[in-house]
Design an enzyme around this catalytic site. Structure first.
Site, PDB file in Angstrom:
ATOM      1  N   ASP A 236       1.220  -1.350  -0.246  1.00  0.00           N
ATOM      2  CA  ASP A 236      -0.082  -0.478   0.264  1.00  0.00           C
ATOM      3  C   ASP A 236       1.096   1.162  -0.404  1.00  0.00           C
ATOM      4  O   ASP A 236       0.285   1.820   0.137  1.00  0.00           O
ATOM      5  CB  ASP A 236      -0.958  -0.198   0.813  1.00  0.00           C
ATOM      6  CG  ASP A 236      -0.677  -0.101   2.070  1.00  0.00           C
ATOM      7  OD1 ASP A 236       0.973   0.392   2.331  1.00  0.00           O
ATOM      8  OD2 ASP A 236      -1.239   0.250   3.402  1.00  0.00           O
ATOM      9  N   GLU A 237       1.934   1.252  -0.038  1.00  0.00           N
ATOM     10  CA  GLU A 237       2.785   2.008   0.573  1.00  0.00           C
ATOM     11  C   GLU A 237       2.943   3.534  -0.600  1.00  0.00           C
ATOM     12  O   GLU A 237       3.519   3.962  -0.579  1.00  0.00           O
ATOM     13  CB  GLU A 237       4.406   1.966   0.886  1.00  0.00           C
ATOM     14  CG  GLU A 237       4.423   1.462   2.580  1.00  0.00           C
ATOM     15  CD  GLU A 237       5.435   1.814   3.449  1.00  0.00           C
ATOM     16  OE1 GLU A 237       6.599   2.495   2.813  1.00  0.00           O
ATOM     17  OE2 GLU A 237       5.535   0.970   4.726  1.00  0.00           O
TER      18      GLU A 237
ATOM     19  N   TYR B  39      12.583   2.979  -0.720  1.00  0.00           N
ATOM     20  CA  TYR B  39      11.738   1.314  -0.883  1.00  0.00           C
ATOM     21  C   TYR B  39      10.599   1.904  -1.792  1.00  0.00           C
ATOM     22  O   TYR B  39      10.278   0.636  -2.622  1.00  0.00           O
ATOM     23  CB  TYR B  39      11.774   1.819   0.676  1.00  0.00           C
ATOM     24  CG  TYR B  39      10.033   0.247   0.549  1.00  0.00           C
ATOM     25  CD1 TYR B  39      10.758  -1.055   0.398  1.00  0.00           C
ATOM     26  CD2 TYR B  39       8.764   0.543   1.502  1.00  0.00           C
ATOM     27  CE1 TYR B  39       9.750  -1.898   0.531  1.00  0.00           C
ATOM     28  CE2 TYR B  39       8.085  -0.839   1.050  1.00  0.00           C
ATOM     29  CZ  TYR B  39       8.018  -2.205   0.471  1.00  0.00           C
ATOM     30  OH  TYR B  39       7.438  -2.815   0.517  1.00  0.00           O
TER      31      TYR B  39
HETATM   32  P1  NAD Z   1      10.900  -9.472   4.168  1.00  0.00           P
HETATM   33  O1  NAD Z   1      12.481  -8.790   4.528  1.00  0.00           O
HETATM   34  O2  NAD Z   1      11.027 -10.196   5.559  1.00  0.00           O
HETATM   35  O3  NAD Z   1      12.190 -11.066   3.621  1.00  0.00           O
HETATM   36  C1  NAD Z   1      12.011 -10.226   2.468  1.00  0.00           C
HETATM   37  C2  NAD Z   1      13.020 -11.319   1.624  1.00  0.00           C
HETATM   38  O4  NAD Z   1      13.934 -11.500   0.439  1.00  0.00           O
HETATM   39  C3  NAD Z   1      14.240 -12.266   2.375  1.00  0.00           C
HETATM   40  O5  NAD Z   1      14.240 -13.646   3.323  1.00  0.00           O
HETATM   41  C4  NAD Z   1      15.792 -12.351   1.336  1.00  0.00           C
HETATM   42  O6  NAD Z   1      16.675 -12.404   2.067  1.00  0.00           O
HETATM   43  C5  NAD Z   1      15.086 -11.953   0.271  1.00  0.00           C
HETATM   44  N1  NAD Z   1      15.817 -11.148  -0.766  1.00  0.00           N
HETATM   45  C6  NAD Z   1      16.030 -10.105  -0.158  1.00  0.00           C
HETATM   46  N2  NAD Z   1      17.148  -9.508  -2.185  1.00  0.00           N
HETATM   47  C7  NAD Z   1      16.624 -10.342  -2.551  1.00  0.00           C
HETATM   48  C8  NAD Z   1      17.146 -11.117  -3.625  1.00  0.00           C
HETATM   49  N3  NAD Z   1      18.170  -9.852  -4.287  1.00  0.00           N
HETATM   50  N4  NAD Z   1      17.221 -12.149  -4.415  1.00  0.00           N
HETATM   51  C9  NAD Z   1      16.835 -13.138  -3.676  1.00  0.00           C
HETATM   52  N5  NAD Z   1      15.849 -12.964  -2.587  1.00  0.00           N
HETATM   53  C10 NAD Z   1      15.672 -12.095  -1.905  1.00  0.00           C
HETATM   54  O7  NAD Z   1       9.946  -9.165   4.165  1.00  0.00           O
HETATM   55  P2  NAD Z   1       8.495  -9.346   4.026  1.00  0.00           P
HETATM   56  O8  NAD Z   1       7.980  -8.295   4.927  1.00  0.00           O
HETATM   57  O9  NAD Z   1       7.796 -10.953   4.011  1.00  0.00           O
HETATM   58  O10 NAD Z   1       7.672  -8.664   2.644  1.00  0.00           O
HETATM   59  C11 NAD Z   1       7.172  -9.877   1.831  1.00  0.00           C
HETATM   60  C12 NAD Z   1       7.152  -8.583   0.356  1.00  0.00           C
HETATM   61  O11 NAD Z   1       5.947  -8.612   0.542  1.00  0.00           O
HETATM   62  C13 NAD Z   1       7.864  -7.874   0.305  1.00  0.00           C
HETATM   63  O12 NAD Z   1       8.018  -7.688  -1.374  1.00  0.00           O
HETATM   64  C14 NAD Z   1       6.965  -6.507   0.469  1.00  0.00           C
HETATM   65  O13 NAD Z   1       7.498  -5.488  -0.145  1.00  0.00           O
HETATM   66  C15 NAD Z   1       5.978  -7.068   0.594  1.00  0.00           C
HETATM   67  N6  NAD Z   1       4.704  -6.357   1.219  1.00  0.00           N
HETATM   68  C16 NAD Z   1       5.528  -6.516   2.737  1.00  0.00           C
HETATM   69  C17 NAD Z   1       4.405  -5.992   3.876  1.00  0.00           C
HETATM   70  C18 NAD Z   1       4.727  -6.040   5.533  1.00  0.00           C
HETATM   71  O14 NAD Z   1       4.118  -5.634   6.272  1.00  0.00           O
HETATM   72  N7  NAD Z   1       6.114  -6.269   5.905  1.00  0.00           N
HETATM   73  C19 NAD Z   1       3.633  -5.072   3.722  1.00  0.00           C
HETATM   74  C20 NAD Z   1       2.622  -5.608   2.066  1.00  0.00           C
HETATM   75  C21 NAD Z   1       3.717  -5.904   0.969  1.00  0.00           C
HETATM   76  O1  DAU Z   2       2.144  -0.362   4.695  1.00  0.00           O
HETATM   77  C1  DAU Z   2       2.784  -1.933   4.181  1.00  0.00           C
HETATM   78  C2  DAU Z   2       4.013  -1.769   4.805  1.00  0.00           C
HETATM   79  O2  DAU Z   2       4.256  -1.871   5.866  1.00  0.00           O
HETATM   80  C3  DAU Z   2       5.668  -2.682   4.203  1.00  0.00           C
HETATM   81  O3  DAU Z   2       5.515  -2.796   2.483  1.00  0.00           O
HETATM   82  C4  DAU Z   2       6.618  -2.556   4.586  1.00  0.00           C
HETATM   83  O4  DAU Z   2       7.582  -3.486   3.948  1.00  0.00           O
HETATM   84  C5  DAU Z   2       6.344  -2.527   5.742  1.00  0.00           C
HETATM   85  O5  DAU Z   2       8.211  -2.693   6.244  1.00  0.00           O
HETATM   86  C6  DAU Z   2       5.881  -2.377   6.672  1.00  0.00           C
HETATM   87  O6  DAU Z   2       6.537  -0.566   6.240  1.00  0.00           O
HETATM   88  P1  DAU Z   2       6.455   0.139   8.346  1.00  0.00           P
HETATM   89  O7  DAU Z   2       7.372   1.643   7.429  1.00  0.00           O
HETATM   90  O8  DAU Z   2       4.937   1.162   7.804  1.00  0.00           O
HETATM   91  O9  DAU Z   2       6.539  -0.292   8.583  1.00  0.00           O
HETATM   92  P2  DAU Z   2       7.700  -0.451  10.267  1.00  0.00           P
HETATM   93  O10 DAU Z   2       6.963  -1.502  11.468  1.00  0.00           O
HETATM   94  O11 DAU Z   2       9.040   0.552   9.862  1.00  0.00           O
HETATM   95  O12 DAU Z   2       6.887   1.113  10.579  1.00  0.00           O
HETATM   96  C7  DAU Z   2       5.774   0.970  11.659  1.00  0.00           C
HETATM   97  C8  DAU Z   2       5.047   2.131  12.072  1.00  0.00           C
HETATM   98  O13 DAU Z   2       6.018   2.270  12.597  1.00  0.00           O
HETATM   99  C9  DAU Z   2       5.692   3.215  11.624  1.00  0.00           C
HETATM  100  O14 DAU Z   2       4.873   4.225  11.315  1.00  0.00           O
HETATM  101  C10 DAU Z   2       7.581   3.821  11.833  1.00  0.00           C
HETATM  102  C11 DAU Z   2       6.999   3.599  13.606  1.00  0.00           C
HETATM  103  N1  DAU Z   2       8.899   2.739  13.950  1.00  0.00           N
HETATM  104  C12 DAU Z   2       9.024   2.004  14.025  1.00  0.00           C
HETATM  105  C13 DAU Z   2      10.011   1.325  13.930  1.00  0.00           C
HETATM  106  C14 DAU Z   2      11.226   0.505  13.658  1.00  0.00           C
HETATM  107  C15 DAU Z   2       8.591   3.585  15.229  1.00  0.00           C
HETATM  108  O15 DAU Z   2       7.585   4.683  15.697  1.00  0.00           O
HETATM  109  N2  DAU Z   2      10.288   2.744  16.189  1.00  0.00           N
HETATM  110  C16 DAU Z   2      10.360   2.301  15.126  1.00  0.00           C
HETATM  111  O16 DAU Z   2      11.261   1.531  16.192  1.00  0.00           O
END
Ligand code: NAD
Ligand code: DAU
Length: 340
Positions: free
Chosen positions: A127-128, A154
């Site tokens: 959603d970002e 990002y």
């Molecule tokens: P994560 O950082 O936990 O895991 C990413 C994985 O990708 C890791 O295992 C890493 O080793 C692998 N990776 C990184 N670069 C690579 C490369 N060049 N080749 C092969 N593998 C590689 O990430 P996540 O939080 O599980 O997110 C997964 C996907 O979902 C991402 O595309 C992210 O943008 C998307 N996403 C995440 C969230 C969230 O809240 N975490 C929400 C919406 C979408």
């Molecule tokens: O919305 C989806 C995204 O959510 C994904 O695409 C990203 O991969 C995932 O990392 C996440 O992004 P955010 O930036 O929202 O997540 P994060 O956990 O880093 O931070 C969540 C919120 O908390 C954000 O407003 C920043 C704040 N924060 C985060 C950290 C790590 C703090 O206040 N303190 C902290 O130490």
């Protein structure tokens, strides 16, 4: 047997998706490709590795020849691309790797799909890519029509990848879909992200670093609900379409941190307000009407249940995250938070 290639399967959501497939689809083989960056963890995949329907390749998605070799050998029926650099704060420090992996890596995978007879491709986006919403307009939500308006390196890299996926669909007819999900939480999330970071710090009686005043809003979804949505899109989604995924669960960061303190019986005096993230998005909120209307998807886990389950998981799986926070992560944490 259907073969699904999952990239980034040693990370948080990818690993949850691997288990979703292995546990819920006996007719599916899972081929996992992951380069094991700091965010990838083989111990997460321990149970999968014991399953004959699972195979792992340590492989970078930017490496054309390596990806071609995996396609030649495994002949996947579909690819789900989770592999990415995912942490906004790291993208502010070192943007380049985000562009390389998130955009060029996606291109390599799509080229491989085209070279293998138009293999079905699903891009896991976020959603970002829509930027942020104002705090004082709760009526505004991100729909699939909201213009892309990224704020961080990002999110710009994810938006770039989304544009490229749609261009490959239109120009080459790639059989692609995209999903854009809100913030996930649940088991196996790397402790640099808000919820696991706060759990780990609270358990160690360390300061809980809240950016700014903690008033930024995120729309939280339990990771298993995200996995179910992706599975539905793979099976029934319309090719060339984008689907937003979210469960109408907006919360302020400070309220999440307070909740974690309460659950763990830790004092709120651990909360420390630190310098805000540069370009910090104010509010995310997903309108999931399209995926609900077309595919019947609805979230199944309430935040109250999901956060309790998540905290219990981190309590029961200390070795998993303690090993992480004692390694490279320690330097990262010092760099990111020391003078903040
Ligand atoms: P994560 O950082 O936990 O895991 C990413 C994985 O990708 C890791 O295992 C890493 O080793 C692998 N990776 C990184 N670069 C690579 C490369 N060049 N080749 C092969 N593998 C590689 O990430 P996540 O939080 O599980 O997110 C997964 C996907 O979902 C991402 O595309 C992210 O943008 C998307 N996403 C995440 C969230 C969230 O809240 N975490 C929400 C919406 C979408
Ligand atoms: O919305 C989806 C995204 O959510 C994904 O695409 C990203 O991969 C995932 O990392 C996440 O992004 P955010 O930036 O929202 O997540 P994060 O956990 O880093 O931070 C969540 C919120 O908390 C954000 O407003 C920043 C704040 N924060 C985060 C950290 C790590 C703090 O206040 N303190 C902290 O130490």
């Amino acid at each position: 047997m259907t073969t699904i290639l999952v990239t980034g399967g040693a990370g948080f959501i990818g690993a949850n998706f691997v288990y979703h497939l292995l546990d819920g689809h006996p007719d599916v083989r899972v081929v996992c490709v992951d380069s094991l960056t700091y965010a990838g963890n083989m111990s997460t995949l321990e149970r999968a590795l014991a399953d004959p329907r699972f195979v792992f390749y340590r492989q970078d998605i930017r490496d054309r020849d390596g990806i071609a070799a995996v396609f030649d050998k495994e002949k996947p029926d579909a690819v789900v691309n989770f592999a990415a650099e995912t942490h906004v704060d790291r993208s502010i420090e070192t943007p380049e790797i985000f562009l390389q992996t998130n955009i060029l890596g996606t291109q390599v995978l799509m080229d491989a799909c085209l070279a293998h007879g138009n293999t079905r491709f699903h891009q896991v986006s976020t959603d970002e890519v829509y930027g942020d919403l104002p705090l004082d307009r709760p009526d505004l939500l991100f729909t699939e029509q909201t213009p892309l308006h990224a704020s961080s390196p990002y999110s710009a890299s994810k938006a770039g990848a989304d544009l490229l996926v749609m261009a490959y669909h239109r120009t080459y007819g790639l059989a692609a879909t995209i999903s854009r999900c809100s913030n996930n939480y649940g088991p196996y999330q790397f402790p640099e992200k808000l919820i696991p970071l706060m759990i780990a710090n609270a358990l160690a009686d360390q300061p809980l670093p809240v950016y700014g005043q903690g008033l930024n809003v995120r729309d939280w979804l339990y990771v298993a609900d995200h996995c179910k949505a992706i599975d539905l899109i793979l099976q029934k989604g319309r090719i060339g379409q984008v689907y937003n995924i979210g469960g109408h669960n907006e919360m302020r960061n400070i309220d999440i941190v307070r909740l974690i303190c309460q659950h763990l019986g830790k004092p709120e005096s651990l909360i420390t307000y630190v310098t805000d993230r540069k370009g910090h998005d104010l509010r995310y909120a997903i309108d999931p009407a399209k995926i609900h209307g077309e595919l019947g998807w609805l979230p199944e886990t309430s935040f109250a249940d999901g956060i309790a389950r998540t905290i219990d998981w981190y309590l029961a799986n200390r070795p998993w995250w303690e090993q992480i926070v004692s390694g490279e992560y320690r330097d990262y944490y010092q760099r990111m938070y020391r003078d903040r």
